[in-house]
Design a protein around this motif. Sequence first.
Motif, PDB file in Angstrom:
ATOM      1  N   UNK A 203       0.912  -1.537  -0.287  1.00 61.71           N
ATOM      2  CA  UNK A 203       0.074   0.199  -0.408  1.00 61.71           C
ATOM      3  C   UNK A 203       0.582   1.568   0.499  1.00 61.71           C
ATOM      4  N   UNK A 204       1.381   1.009   0.970  1.00 63.96           N
ATOM      5  CA  UNK A 204       2.530   2.893   0.890  1.00 63.96           C
ATOM      6  C   UNK A 204       3.853   2.607  -0.336  1.00 63.96           C
ATOM      7  N   UNK A 205       3.830   1.726  -1.039  1.00 62.32           N
ATOM      8  CA  UNK A 205       4.627   1.392  -2.094  1.00 62.32           C
ATOM      9  C   UNK A 205       3.489   2.121  -3.321  1.00 62.32           C
ATOM     10  N   UNK A 206       2.628   1.895  -3.181  1.00 65.19           N
ATOM     11  CA  UNK A 206       1.659   2.300  -4.007  1.00 65.19           C
ATOM     12  C   UNK A 206       1.651   3.132  -4.278  1.00 65.19           C
ATOM     13  N   UNK A 207       2.288   4.147  -2.869  1.00 64.44           N
ATOM     14  CA  UNK A 207       1.808   5.678  -3.081  1.00 64.44           C
ATOM     15  C   UNK A 207       3.124   5.974  -3.459  1.00 64.44           C
ATOM     16  N   UNK A 208       4.262   5.962  -3.459  1.00 64.10           N
ATOM     17  CA  UNK A 208       5.165   6.332  -3.482  1.00 64.10           C
ATOM     18  C   UNK A 208       5.480   5.721  -4.748  1.00 64.10           C
ATOM     19  N   UNK A 209       5.175   5.141  -6.162  1.00 71.12           N
ATOM     20  CA  UNK A 209       4.895   4.553  -6.754  1.00 71.12           C
ATOM     21  C   UNK A 209       4.198   6.126  -7.535  1.00 71.12           C
ATOM     22  N   UNK A 210       2.965   6.480  -7.100  1.00 67.29           N
ATOM     23  CA  UNK A 210       2.261   7.964  -7.646  1.00 67.29           C
ATOM     24  C   UNK A 210       2.231   8.963  -7.632  1.00 67.29           C
ATOM     25  N   UNK A 211       3.079   9.004  -6.042  1.00 64.35           N
ATOM     26  CA  UNK A 211       3.636  10.229  -6.272  1.00 64.35           C
ATOM     27  C   UNK A 211       4.662  10.595  -7.131  1.00 64.35           C
ATOM     28  N   UNK A 212       5.733   9.655  -7.640  1.00 65.28           N
ATOM     29  CA  UNK A 212       6.403  10.378  -8.016  1.00 65.28           C
ATOM     30  C   UNK A 212       6.599   9.358 -10.329  1.00 65.28           C
ATOM     31  N   UNK A 213       5.445   9.221 -10.000  1.00 65.48           N
ATOM     32  CA  UNK A 213       5.379   9.303 -11.896  1.00 65.48           C
ATOM     33  C   UNK A 213       5.761   7.323 -11.386  1.00 65.48           C
ATOM     34  N   UNK A 214       6.192   6.402 -11.003  1.00 64.66           N
ATOM     35  CA  UNK A 214       7.040   5.435 -11.554  1.00 64.66           C
ATOM     36  C   UNK A 214       6.664   4.128 -11.695  1.00 64.66           C
ATOM     37  N   UNK A 215       6.692   4.045 -13.399  1.00 66.57           N
ATOM     38  CA  UNK A 215       5.426   2.454 -13.507  1.00 66.57           C
ATOM     39  C   UNK A 215       7.155   1.599 -13.535  1.00 66.57           C
ATOM     40  N   UNK A 216       6.604   0.137 -13.207  1.00 73.62           N
ATOM     41  CA  UNK A 216       7.774  -0.847 -12.878  1.00 73.62           C
ATOM     42  C   UNK A 216       7.041  -1.673 -14.291  1.00 73.62           C
ATOM     43  N   UNK A 217       6.017  -1.505 -13.997  1.00 73.46           N
ATOM     44  CA  UNK A 217       5.467  -2.411 -14.927  1.00 73.46           C
ATOM     45  C   UNK A 217       4.404  -1.825 -16.077  1.00 73.46           C
ATOM     46  N   UNK A 218       3.832  -2.689 -16.699  1.00 69.17           N
ATOM     47  CA  UNK A 218       3.304  -2.526 -17.949  1.00 69.17           C
ATOM     48  C   UNK A 218       1.272  -1.889 -17.390  1.00 69.17           C
ATOM     49  N   UNK A 219       1.592  -2.123 -15.642  1.00 73.64           N
ATOM     50  CA  UNK A 219       0.108  -1.728 -16.108  1.00 73.64           C
ATOM     51  C   UNK A 219       0.332  -0.599 -15.209  1.00 73.64           C
ATOM     52  N   UNK A 220       1.270  -0.432 -14.425  1.00 71.60           N
ATOM     53  CA  UNK A 220       1.381   1.180 -13.725  1.00 71.60           C
ATOM     54  C   UNK A 220       1.521   2.095 -15.564  1.00 71.60           C
ATOM     55  N   UNK A 221       1.998   2.018 -16.147  1.00 74.32           N
ATOM     56  CA  UNK A 221       2.653   2.741 -17.256  1.00 74.32           C
ATOM     57  C   UNK A 221       1.131   2.790 -17.667  1.00 74.32           C
ATOM     58  N   UNK A 222       0.257   2.023 -17.656  1.00 70.86           N
ATOM     59  CA  UNK A 222      -0.948   1.923 -18.669  1.00 70.86           C
ATOM     60  C   UNK A 222      -2.006   2.779 -17.586  1.00 70.86           C
ATOM     61  N   UNK A 223      -1.580   2.805 -16.528  1.00 69.14           N
ATOM     62  CA  UNK A 223      -2.994   3.508 -15.655  1.00 69.14           C
ATOM     63  C   UNK A 223      -2.375   5.372 -15.764  1.00 69.14           C
TER      64      UNK A 223
END
Length: 306
Positions: A203-223
């Motif tokens: 949960x905290x990791x997802x917030x970190x990814x969205x805060x910093x617009x990091x895409x570790x995989x295709x799913x986040x890049x799609x978002x």
Amino acid sequence: MNIAIIGGAGFIGSHVTQNFLAAGHRVRVSATRPEDTVRYAHLNQLPGASDRLELVQLDLLKADNLPDFLYEQEVVIHAGTPFQLAFEDPVGELLDPTITGTKNLLDAVAQNPTVKQLVVVASVAAHNTHFPLDIPGREGQVVSETDTPHFSDQDHPYAQGKFLADQEVRKFVDTYKGDCAVVSVSPVGVMGKSLSKREDSTSMGMQHLIRNKIAPDEFFQMLYDQDATFAVVDVKDVASAICSAATTPGLHGRHFLLSSESYPVSDLSLMLNGKAPVGRPRTVYDAGASESVLGIDYKPAIHFLG
């Protein structure tokens, strides 16, 4: 009361543990490694923990563990299914622990006459495995607890597991003849502040990814590419709803969606960085029942994402 919380050291569960301790209850929390003092240090520091908190080892896949864990417990909270996005073995890491673990717990509760209220912390995925995206063919529509759930075996195994475990709960409710009230709550994307300093929190990791617009995989890049609308809710409001569901009579068989607002991911990123959103929120998941029955006044996203 004696309250057992499976997953009571997790992101959501820690807040539930804190709430029940603050209310004066005795709390038993499941632990995979109770000897790991660092992992559970945040719980042991909570007011009331020294004399009313107990850590007990539990493996939900071992059904014979459950009678001892549930012994003399009046309320049980199940918030202990795995939450992870990366995996190698979807069955072993996500589907089996979630579905079989839930079935084992339901069987154990049915055989334990002291348990009077069971709250299963499901997920919005129990209503839509395509989350955070809209239900295909129902884009733009508001989803409520009474709508037909959407399931696809092409969606993420975590979501599939949550959906199928919820189906087991629904089947149990339809046939159970005992005195325990079984209630389900389904939060959307849970965000906010963690009580733990653990670095392995999804949960905290997802917030970190969205805060910093990091895409570790295709799913986040799609978002990010679609600037997808994402429904979110404060972890403290989710914990309050769980505690209310655990202590309110007459809720057997009820399902409650827990949701604040829905924003494009770009606006979530802005709010996570302490900035105002550009757009206005949508309502994608109708949380009206949890507001009226459980008494939850959901905080706007900007109040718990900053």
